[in-house]
Design a protein around this motif. Sequence first.
Motif, PDB file in Angstrom:
ATOM      1  N   GLY A  37       0.831  -1.201   0.000  1.00 10.07           N
ATOM      2  CA  GLY A  37       0.000   0.000   0.000  1.00 10.07           C
ATOM      3  C   GLY A  37       0.862   1.246   0.000  1.00 10.07           C
ATOM      4  N   GLU A  38       1.927   1.211   0.788  1.00 11.44           N
ATOM      5  CA  GLU A  38       2.822   2.370   0.886  1.00 11.44           C
ATOM      6  C   GLU A  38       3.434   2.696  -0.480  1.00 11.44           C
ATOM      7  OE1 GLU A  38       2.810  -0.155   2.933  1.00 11.44           O
ATOM      8  OE2 GLU A  38       2.796   0.536   5.007  1.00 11.44           O
ATOM      9  N   GLU A  39       3.893   1.636  -1.143  1.00 17.68           N
ATOM     10  CA  GLU A  39       4.511   1.837  -2.451  1.00 17.68           C
ATOM     11  C   GLU A  39       3.486   2.366  -3.463  1.00 17.68           C
ATOM     12  OE1 GLU A  39       6.581  -1.044  -5.580  1.00 17.68           O
ATOM     13  OE2 GLU A  39       7.067  -1.605  -3.513  1.00 17.68           O
ATOM     14  N   GLY A  60       1.277  -4.514   6.300  1.00 19.94           N
ATOM     15  CA  GLY A  60       1.472  -3.063   6.420  1.00 19.94           C
ATOM     16  C   GLY A  60       0.163  -2.348   6.147  1.00 19.94           C
ATOM     17  N   MET A  61       0.239  -1.279   5.392  1.00 22.44           N
ATOM     18  CA  MET A  61      -0.965  -0.525   5.062  1.00 22.44           C
ATOM     19  C   MET A  61      -1.858  -1.366   4.150  1.00 22.44           C
ATOM     20  SD  MET A  61      -1.249   2.973   2.815  1.00 22.44           S
ATOM     21  CE  MET A  61      -0.434   4.079   3.939  1.00 22.44           C
ATOM     22  N   GLY A  62      -2.996  -1.762   4.607  1.00 19.70           N
ATOM     23  CA  GLY A  62      -3.895  -2.589   3.807  1.00 19.70           C
ATOM     24  C   GLY A  62      -4.528  -1.774   2.694  1.00 19.70           C
ATOM     25  N   GLY A  63      -5.279  -2.481   1.819  1.00 15.24           N
ATOM     26  CA  GLY A  63      -5.890  -1.835   0.663  1.00 15.24           C
ATOM     27  C   GLY A  63      -6.882  -0.743   1.026  1.00 15.24           C
ATOM     28  N   LEU A  64      -7.643  -0.971   2.107  1.00 15.37           N
ATOM     29  CA  LEU A  64      -8.671   0.017   2.438  1.00 15.37           C
ATOM     30  C   LEU A  64      -8.046   1.312   2.961  1.00 15.37           C
ATOM     31  CD1 LEU A  64     -11.510  -2.202   3.967  1.00 15.37           C
ATOM     32  CD2 LEU A  64     -11.303  -1.294   1.655  1.00 15.37           C
ATOM     33  N   ARG A  65      -6.962   1.183   3.714  1.00 14.05           N
ATOM     34  CA  ARG A  65      -6.246   2.383   4.181  1.00 14.05           C
ATOM     35  C   ARG A  65      -5.628   3.117   2.987  1.00 14.05           C
ATOM     36  NH1 ARG A  65      -2.914   3.201   8.184  1.00 14.05           N
ATOM     37  NH2 ARG A  65      -2.343   5.059   7.018  1.00 14.05           N
TER      38      ARG A  65
END
Length: 468
Positions: A37-39, A60-65
Motif C-alpha cells: 500500500g505504501e509503495e 502493512g498498510m492494507g488496501g482500504l487504508r
Amino acid sequence: MARKGSVLVVDDEEIMRDVLETLLSAEGYRVDLAKTGEEGLECYGKRAYDVVLLDVSMPGMGGLRALEEILKADPEAVCIIITAYATFDTAIGAWERGAFNCIRKPFQNEQILETVASGIKRRRKEEERQNLRRAMSRSVERGSIIGRSEKMQDIFQLVDQVAPARSTVLITGESGTGKELIARAIHMQSPRASKTFVTVNSSNIPSELLESELFGHTRGAFTGAVAAKKGLFEVADGGSIFLDEIGDIPPETQARLLRVLQEREFTPLGDTAPRKVDVRIIAATNIDLKEAVRQGSFREDLYYRLAVVPIELPPLRDRREDVLALAQHFIRKYNEENGRHVSDQLAPDVLALLEQYTWPGNVRELENVIERAVVIAPGSEVTRQCLPAEIADPSKAAGAAPLSTGTGSLDVSRGVNFYDEVRRFEIDIIRRALDQTGGHQSRAARLLGMNATTLNSKIKTYNIQLRS
Ligand SMILES: Nc1ncnc2c1ncn2[C@@H]1O[C@H](COP(=O)(O)OP(=O)(O)OP(=O)(O)O)[C@@H](O)[C@H]1O
Ligand SMILES: [Mg+2]
C-alpha cells in the motif's frame, strides 16, 4: 496502439501482479506495479493513474487504508478494490470509503477488463468536466483584453484568424505588453479550448532540467530520475503549449524542439521510441530573435518554424489611446479585489500624466501603478499624489532613468512619496532574497513567502537585474 489509459496494480502477491499486468497490458493499458500500500501511494503521488487496482489484505498498510489515502490526495481517483474476502461488509466498507467498484477473487478476466474500462470512462468524463470548467473561467478573462487602438484591433483580428488553425505562433514584444494574455486568447478561441494550455517559462527552469521537463524521461534515464515523468508536450497533447522566453532555450534543446515542430513527435529522455503528439505551439520572447539568429545563439531553421505566424505587440507608449481604457479596467479590477470604491473616471490632470509617461514596463507597469493607486487613494478618486514620482512629476524625472533599482538612500528633496518607499522597500528585500539564494528564484520566493510567479512578475516590473 493508442494509449488507452494507465493502471496501477497494488498487490503483495507476485502471481496476482503478473496476471493483472499481462491481462491489462495486452489490452493496451500502461501498467505499473506496486507491492505494498505504501509503495502504491508513492506511485500515485508521482503520477495520477486513471485507475488503481487495490488488493485488500496486504501486510502493512492494507488496501482500504491505501484507498483512503489515495482519495485524500486525489478525490477523483478511480480505485477498484480486489478482495478474497468479499463479504458484504468489505464491499460496503469499500464503497463507503469511495471505491469505484469491488471485485471478488477469484475473478474472471472479463470482469477486470470491464470494470477497468468503465473506470477509465468515468475518469475521462471527470477530466472533461474539469477542462470545461477551466475553459469557462478563462473565457470570462478573455473578455477583458483591452485595446481600442488601431494597432491592438489589428492584433485581435489576427488572433481571430489564426486561432482555429494549428499553425505555430510567435509573439514578440517588450516585457509587459501582454504576450501571455494573447497566447491564452489564441488557445481559448481555438477548437482546443477545452484541452490543456501548458505554460513553460524556459528562463525559470535550469537548462539541465528543461529537456526532461519538456519531453519527459524514463525511470533511470539519468541520476536522480527515480521514477518516469511525463513531459509537458505529452501533458499538452490535444491542447496548446506556450513556450515563454523562447530566446533563452539552450542550443541542444533548440535542436530537439525543431524536431518536434518538424515531425510532430518527440522521444522522452532514456527512451528509444518516439511519441506522436498533437500540440499547438505558441512561443513568445521579448528579445530580438532575428538578432539572436544573426549572432548565432538561436537556430535560424527553428526561428522560421516558430515564426509561421508572427504577432508583434506594440509597446504601450506607441498606443497611448489604450491607456485610459486599461487604467479604468484595472481600477475596477483592484476595487473588487480590495473592497474599494475608487471612481474609474480619471481627473484630466491624472489622465494626462498617465498618457504622457513612457511606460518602460508597459501594461504590467500600468497595472501595478493603478493597483497601488487604488489601495492608497485617500478618497474615492485617484489623484496625482497616488502616482509614483516619475509619473506625477515628469519635469523632475526628465532625463532620469524611469526607476532606479539601486538601494541607495532616499532622496527626500525629490519629493519621494509613500508609493516610492513601498517600492524601494520591496526591491530591496527581493534583491536580498535573490542574493541569499544565489539568484534562485523559487527559493527566493519561498524565503519571501511569495509565490514564484508573483516574484517573477515583480522582478520584471521593477526591472531587477539578475546576475547570471
Ligand atoms: N491588453 C490588455 N488588457 C488587459 N490587461 C493586459 C493587457 N495587456 C497586458 N495586460 C496585463 O498586464 C500584465 C502583463 O501581461 P503579460 O504577462 O501577458 O505580459 P508579457 O508580454 O507576457 O510580459 P513578459 O515579457 O514580461 O513576460 C498581465 O497582468 C496582463 O493581464
Ligand atoms: Mg510573459
